[in-house]
Design an enzyme around this catalytic site. Structure first.
Site, PDB file in Angstrom:
ATOM      1  N   ASP A 112      97.574 -92.763 -56.120  1.00  0.00           N
ATOM      2  CA  ASP A 112      97.254 -93.966 -55.274  1.00  0.00           C
ATOM      3  C   ASP A 112      97.556 -95.303 -55.699  1.00  0.00           C
ATOM      4  O   ASP A 112      97.552 -96.269 -55.299  1.00  0.00           O
ATOM      5  CB  ASP A 112      95.793 -93.870 -54.470  1.00  0.00           C
ATOM      6  N   ASP A 173     100.523 -88.231 -48.069  1.00  0.00           N
ATOM      7  CA  ASP A 173      99.933 -89.669 -48.377  1.00  0.00           C
ATOM      8  C   ASP A 173     101.014 -90.273 -49.266  1.00  0.00           C
ATOM      9  O   ASP A 173     101.178 -91.480 -49.070  1.00  0.00           O
ATOM     10  CB  ASP A 173      98.611 -89.711 -48.739  1.00  0.00           C
ATOM     11  N   GLY A 231     100.985 -74.317 -48.821  1.00  0.00           N
ATOM     12  CA  GLY A 231     100.305 -75.644 -48.123  1.00  0.00           C
ATOM     13  C   GLY A 231      99.063 -75.296 -48.070  1.00  0.00           C
ATOM     14  O   GLY A 231      98.277 -74.123 -47.805  1.00  0.00           O
ATOM     15  N   THR A 233      95.360 -77.578 -46.627  1.00  0.00           N
ATOM     16  CA  THR A 233      94.602 -78.940 -46.182  1.00  0.00           C
ATOM     17  C   THR A 233      93.364 -79.196 -47.361  1.00  0.00           C
ATOM     18  O   THR A 233      93.181 -78.642 -47.735  1.00  0.00           O
ATOM     19  CB  THR A 233      94.052 -79.001 -44.624  1.00  0.00           C
ATOM     20  N   ARG A 245      95.978 -88.209 -39.842  1.00  0.00           N
ATOM     21  CA  ARG A 245      96.609 -89.362 -40.643  1.00  0.00           C
ATOM     22  C   ARG A 245      97.541 -88.804 -41.684  1.00  0.00           C
ATOM     23  O   ARG A 245      98.455 -89.477 -41.815  1.00  0.00           O
ATOM     24  CB  ARG A 245      95.169 -89.624 -41.474  1.00  0.00           C
ATOM     25  N   TRP A 249     100.835 -90.705 -41.949  1.00  0.00           N
ATOM     26  CA  TRP A 249     101.394 -91.069 -43.118  1.00  0.00           C
ATOM     27  C   TRP A 249     103.174 -90.864 -43.268  1.00  0.00           C
ATOM     28  O   TRP A 249     103.793 -91.422 -43.957  1.00  0.00           O
ATOM     29  CB  TRP A 249     101.022 -90.376 -44.576  1.00  0.00           C
ATOM     30  N   SER A 362      86.920 -88.239 -44.037  1.00  0.00           N
ATOM     31  CA  SER A 362      87.015 -86.708 -44.354  1.00  0.00           C
ATOM     32  C   SER A 362      85.841 -86.135 -43.292  1.00  0.00           C
ATOM     33  O   SER A 362      84.714 -86.249 -43.438  1.00  0.00           O
ATOM     34  CB  SER A 362      86.639 -86.294 -45.741  1.00  0.00           C
TER      35      SER A 362
HETATM   36  N1  GLY Z   1      95.034 -91.168 -49.034  1.00  0.00           N
HETATM   37  C1  GLY Z   1      93.665 -90.873 -48.565  1.00  0.00           C
HETATM   38  C2  GLY Z   1      93.477 -90.641 -46.822  1.00  0.00           C
HETATM   39  O1  GLY Z   1      94.226 -90.832 -46.033  1.00  0.00           O
HETATM   40  O2  GLY Z   1      92.278 -90.317 -46.755  1.00  0.00           O
END
Ligand code: GLY
Length: 395
Positions: A112, A173, A231, A233, A245, A249, A362
């Site tokens: 990040d 992301d 993959g 999640t 989200r 992204w 989340s």
């Molecule tokens: N990049 C972390 C999120 O979108 O929660």
């Protein structure tokens, strides 16, 4: 690039007519954004708003998480929109915190770094020529490069490179973290930054995007052989659903990478992931927190909607006037933005010090559920700036 299906736009009639979104309305929304920023400025100059609000109010936090750059980015946007030096002064005070973080490697075992340093230090350098900010952002780019795994051709998202649970894991992301590397390549003329970013973007296109144009949130690669594994999640409903989200992204991340790589296949792919996203928007155009939900009472994620607006606006800049999707995308972006302004803004929620209600950080961890999210606020402001002026990207 592998074959990815294009669903097209399934209910194009929804987007044939431009919604009633005027520049005056966007300017009025920006007035509210500035009012909220002004109210926060005193507390959030030496500290930062936390990742998400609690009961709709942000509380102060140190520069540790993945999100403080969004606040500094909002200050730079406010400075650009108003020319008022108070925003620049506050943003510049925060630059020393980003310098300390990079120098002392505080919470830097993460991809990040792009979110953190593009919106703080790169923005400072682009807007004001700040040399120290440039050096700090280059330091962050070097830290990001240490996470590039050569054999797999990816940047590991989370945790130490030796952590077996996170080893070889890339996440969708990250597409927005790559502009820091393209910028570093331009500044230093060192191609290695560019090559790492471009290779990661291609691996993301190959493995994080499924054949139906939906996305995995995360994907594991074998770091020794470079083989794709599976993959999984982290924040979505299930491993085979499509976290909203994450898809947003992708909608924004691929066009940002296209700016630097100039590979038209990235634009083709963005159209497919965008169509998948648009086809799952509920009546008010603001997605549920996972695209497995298309109607009903599941929570929305306004932050994903704001990211997607910026992405669709960026995508449209790279489509020719003859592209059959161009008008649909313009109307879709405006419809989402108008709904955010009308139905999700804090304009009638005076108890909140945020901008956008009904974000979800989340759902599986029950963290930041139905709250303001700092990145959602940033992208909402960026979308309003994009809608009202010709904006030069910090990304
Ligand atoms: N990049 C972390 C999120 O979108 O929660």
């Amino acid at each position: 690039m592998k074959h990815v299906k294009d669903e097209g736009i399934q209910n194009a009639d929804r987007f044939r007519t431009p919604p009633q979104l005027t520049k005056d309305q966007c300017d009025a929304a920006i007035v509210h954004v500035l009012k909220q920023i002004d109210g926060n400025l005193e507390i959030f100059t030496d500290q930062f708003p936390d990742i998400v609000s609690t009961n709709l109010r942000y509380t102060p936090a140190d520069n540790y998480e993945w999100t403080p750059g969004f606040w500094t980015g909002m200050l730079w946007l406010a400075y650009e929109v108003t020319g008022d030096e108070k925003y620049r002064r506050a943003a510049e005070i925060q630059l020393s915190s980003f310098k300390k973080r990079a120098d002392e490697q505080i919470g830097t075992e993460t991809h990040d770094l792009g979110f953190l340093y593009s919106l703080s230090c790169v923005a400072a350098y682009k807007l004001t020529g700040n040399e120290e900010a440039k050096q700090t952002a280059l330091r962050a780019a070097d830290l990001l490069m240490t996470r590039y795994l050569d054999q797999a051709g990816i940047i590991q998202a989370w945790g130490s490179l030796s952590n077996p649970k996170q080893r070889g894991r890339m996440i969708i992301d990250c597409l927005l973290n790559l502009p820091l590397l393209y910028w570093a390549a331009e500044i230093t003329q060192n191609q290695a930054y560019f090559d790492a970013a471009a290779t990661h973007a291609k691996q993301a296109a190959a493995y994080l995007i499924r054949e139906d144009a939906s996305s995995f949130h995360t994907y594991y690669m074998d770091v020794d052989t470079g083989a794709p594994l599976y993959g999984k999640t982290a924040q979505g409903f299930s491993d085979d659903s499509c976290w909203s989200r994450g898809q947003a992204w992708a909608v924004y991340g691929f066009p940002l990478n296209f700016i630097y790589i100039q590979d038209p296949e990235l634009i083709d792919l963005t159209k497919k992931v965008t169509n998948y996203f648009i086809n799952r928007l509920p009546n008010d155009y603001v997605c549920h927190w996972d695209l497995i939900f298309t109607s009903g009472s599941e929570l929305r994620d306004s932050s994903a909607a704001a990211i997607a607006v910026c992405g669709i606006m960026e995508l449209n800049k790279h489509l020719s006037a003859a592209d059959p999707y161009k008008a649909i995308y313009e109307n879709a972006a405006s419809s989402i933005l108008l709904s955010l302004m009308d139905n999700y803004s804090t304009v009638s929620t005076p108890e909140s010090n945020g901008l956008l209600l009904h974000g979800v950080y989340s759902k599986p961890l029950n963290a930041g559920v139905d709250e303001c999210c700092l990145w959602g606020d940033y992208f909402y402001f960026e979308a309003l700036v994009r809608a009202t002026r010709d904006w030069k990207l910090y990304w």
